[in-house]
Design an enzyme around this catalytic site. Structure first.
Site, PDB file in Angstrom:
ATOM      1  N   ILE A   1      -7.302  33.535  45.526  1.00  0.00           N
ATOM      2  CA  ILE A   1      -6.942  32.395  44.674  1.00  0.00           C
ATOM      3  C   ILE A   1      -5.580  32.598  43.988  1.00  0.00           C
ATOM      4  CG2 ILE A   1      -7.999  33.082  42.458  1.00  0.00           C
ATOM      5  CD1 ILE A   1      -9.410  30.297  42.479  1.00  0.00           C
TER       6      ILE A   1
ATOM      7  N   GLY B   1      -7.602  49.496  39.313  1.00  0.00           N
ATOM      8  CA  GLY B   1      -7.108  48.116  39.308  1.00  0.00           C
ATOM      9  C   GLY B   1      -8.123  47.092  39.764  1.00  0.00           C
ATOM     10  N   GLN B   2      -9.385  47.515  39.949  1.00  0.00           N
ATOM     11  CA  GLN B   2     -10.399  46.558  40.406  1.00  0.00           C
ATOM     12  C   GLN B   2     -10.801  45.624  39.264  1.00  0.00           C
ATOM     13  OE1 GLN B   2     -13.904  48.411  42.076  1.00  0.00           O
ATOM     14  NE2 GLN B   2     -14.718  46.477  42.872  1.00  0.00           N
TER      15      GLN B   2
ATOM     16  N   HIS C   1     -14.213  44.574  48.198  1.00  0.00           N
ATOM     17  CA  HIS C   1     -13.380  43.688  49.013  1.00  0.00           C
ATOM     18  C   HIS C   1     -12.132  44.446  49.470  1.00  0.00           C
ATOM     19  CE1 HIS C   1     -12.365  43.178  44.752  1.00  0.00           C
ATOM     20  NE2 HIS C   1     -11.105  43.030  45.135  1.00  0.00           N
TER      21      HIS C   1
ATOM     22  N   HIS D   1      -8.292  43.758  50.372  1.00  0.00           N
ATOM     23  CA  HIS D   1      -7.156  42.825  50.358  1.00  0.00           C
ATOM     24  C   HIS D   1      -6.358  43.013  51.640  1.00  0.00           C
ATOM     25  CE1 HIS D   1      -7.000  41.910  45.905  1.00  0.00           C
ATOM     26  NE2 HIS D   1      -7.687  43.022  45.860  1.00  0.00           N
TER      27      HIS D   1
HETATM   28  P1  5GP Z   1      -9.287  43.199  42.571  1.00  0.00           P
HETATM   29  O1  5GP Z   1      -8.280  43.255  41.462  1.00  0.00           O
HETATM   30  O2  5GP Z   1     -10.702  43.258  42.040  1.00  0.00           O
HETATM   31  O3  5GP Z   1      -9.023  44.171  43.675  1.00  0.00           O
HETATM   32  O4  5GP Z   1      -9.058  41.796  43.261  1.00  0.00           O
HETATM   33  C1  5GP Z   1      -9.782  40.653  42.969  1.00  0.00           C
HETATM   34  C2  5GP Z   1      -9.055  39.519  43.631  1.00  0.00           C
HETATM   35  O5  5GP Z   1      -9.924  38.416  43.655  1.00  0.00           O
HETATM   36  C3  5GP Z   1      -7.803  39.077  42.876  1.00  0.00           C
HETATM   37  O6  5GP Z   1      -6.682  39.179  43.744  1.00  0.00           O
HETATM   38  C4  5GP Z   1      -8.106  37.644  42.471  1.00  0.00           C
HETATM   39  O7  5GP Z   1      -6.984  36.803  42.570  1.00  0.00           O
HETATM   40  C5  5GP Z   1      -9.201  37.243  43.435  1.00  0.00           C
HETATM   41  N1  5GP Z   1     -10.138  36.281  42.897  1.00  0.00           N
HETATM   42  C6  5GP Z   1     -10.768  36.336  41.698  1.00  0.00           C
HETATM   43  N2  5GP Z   1     -11.579  35.280  41.544  1.00  0.00           N
HETATM   44  C7  5GP Z   1     -11.465  34.531  42.678  1.00  0.00           C
HETATM   45  C8  5GP Z   1     -12.071  33.313  43.106  1.00  0.00           C
HETATM   46  O8  5GP Z   1     -12.865  32.682  42.419  1.00  0.00           O
HETATM   47  N3  5GP Z   1     -11.706  32.854  44.336  1.00  0.00           N
HETATM   48  C9  5GP Z   1     -10.825  33.530  45.136  1.00  0.00           C
HETATM   49  N4  5GP Z   1     -10.558  32.981  46.308  1.00  0.00           N
HETATM   50  N5  5GP Z   1     -10.233  34.676  44.756  1.00  0.00           N
HETATM   51  C10 5GP Z   1     -10.555  35.181  43.555  1.00  0.00           C
END
Ligand code: 5GP
Ligand code: ZN
Length: 112
Positions: free
Chosen positions: A32, A92-93, A99, A101
């Site tokens: 997003i 940074g999670q 997931h 990236h």
């Molecule tokens: P993290 O920082 O946990 O590795 O990454 C989480 C990712 O999830 C972030 O890049 C954030 O933009 C994405 N994200 C968070 N909420 C949503 C959502 O509701 N929909 C989508 N498509 N991405 C999300």
């Protein structure tokens, strides 16, 4: 399924996402808040908190997720890409559902 987990809600279609790949174990949707022209997330449907919570029973799932990266990156038009798995708050999670990236496109990514 974790009731307050945003990715579990995407898995159950309770909240929308731009999904473009899905099978019985894995879903893939566009981030997003993309940090590159193409930025998507490879996510297990099962609620797994992070890579640190994985063990040998997740081995096949993790392999499947990684092998999807080049296939889907190519389908999204990327000639190269970066993968990233943030693990734990100090890693940074922000979303505590595992997931991967995958992102790229545009300018060459900075060296890390
Ligand atoms: P993290 O920082 O946990 O590795 O990454 C989480 C990712 O999830 C972030 O890049 C954030 O933009 C994405 N994200 C968070 N909420 C949503 C959502 O509701 N929909 C989508 N498509 N991405 C999300
Ligand atoms: Zn979850």
């Amino acid at each position: 399924m974790s009731t307050d987990c945003i990715f579990c809600k995407i898995a159950s279609n309770d909240i929308p996402a731009k999904k473009f790949y899905e099978d019985e174990e894995v879903m893939v949707f566009h981030d997003i808040r993309p940090i590159a022209p193409v930025h998507f997330l490879i996510v297990p449907k099962e609620h797994v908190v992070s890579l640190a919570e994985c063990d040998t029973k997740h081995q096949a799932l993790l392999g499947k997720m990684l092998l999807l990266a080049p296939k889907l990156a190519s389908e999204q038009g990327l000639k190269g890409f970066r993968t990233m798995i943030n693990t734990g708050a100090e890693g940074g999670q922000e979303v505590f559902h595992l997931h991967v990236h995958v992102f790229g496109g545009g300018d060459t990514l900075p060296k890390v």
